[in-house]
Design a protein around this motif. Sequence first.
Motif: not given
Length: 389
Positions: A207, A212, A238-239, A242, A269
Amino acid sequence: MNFKKAIVFSLLVAAGTTTFAQTSNLRKAKSSLQKFEELKSAGSAALGKSNLTAAKEAIDLAVAHEKTKDDPEAWTIYALVNANIASMDNVPEAATAAAEGVEKAKALDTEKKNAENIAVVGQVLGQYNFNQGVASWEKQDFKSAYAQFDKALTFLPGDTTLTYYGGLAAIQNQDYKNAVEKYKLLIPKKDFSAHKSVMVDLPKLYLSMKDTASALDYAAQAAQAYPNDNDAAVQNIELNLIAGKESKVIADIENQIAKDGNNKSLYYYLGIAHSAANNNDKAIAAYKKAVEIDPNYNDANKNAAATIINSVRDQLNALNENKTLSNNDYNKKVTELKEKIKEALPYLEKSVALNPKDVDALKSLKGYYDFQQDEAKSNELKAKIDALN
């Protein structure tokens, strides 16, 4: 780092019984080095320093002598002597001489009779460069620390501790490319004590490099390697959020909740994922659960209110576009929406209570009272907002 026990004594003695045309300088160097090694092995290396000095004087003459200048054993002893000098007295020039001696010995030793002693030199030089790296780290010279750890790896290839320290030094120097390369070397080493940290940190490094796709790939690998680890699982979630892969990650979040049902962040989340997937009712339920676990979880309070309000707004917009409704039916449905939006009020009020200077939260609460046509409350909030602006 795990070093082999030095076997220089036996090899030196054995070699001494089989060499035909040795000069006295080579014999003297071997004898003096052996005495030094004996004292070193007994924990008294300082007492053997004079022996090491004598060994150096003799071996310098030996590698320059016509009869022994191409003798692989002479260059091996030369490397051993200089490696020990570098290690004892922190002499970079001796370390360089030792490395040159190793290369010369390897080139001449076609029958590999000195291979074990050459390996011992590698251990000493590896430890020397490791110590140099630690010293640079303590001075916060992380660029030099990385260079020293990396150089140590040339003598101790594959050493997991050196590889890890090299990665850490690169991170401290914001040299993420080299940090990634070092960490990737440790992926197959699952028995390494810091393996989990390496796996969890590797996506963060990608990151930092704005890669990504690779971050997602390695986050998935970390979650797979450590399926019961909350840090690995949450990072993967989380990724994916994103990256906008909300639908894909919903099942992963629910699986993690099954293992860690009191984790407020997981419900938060889940709310984000459901909201992005237009599952508003499920999103609201998830945010409510997060608030139930922690009533002061401000982000969850704000998102719960926002999702409820947005849902009502969408329904109001649909009403406004429906030209077939009579005024009575329209007013009836608006009244129903006013009742429905009341669900957002406790979350809005909590958010403002948690952060009274949050202009966005105040505006949201004002918008609620505007919709409810409560002019007094709306004006009160407007005054607070104007005072902050």
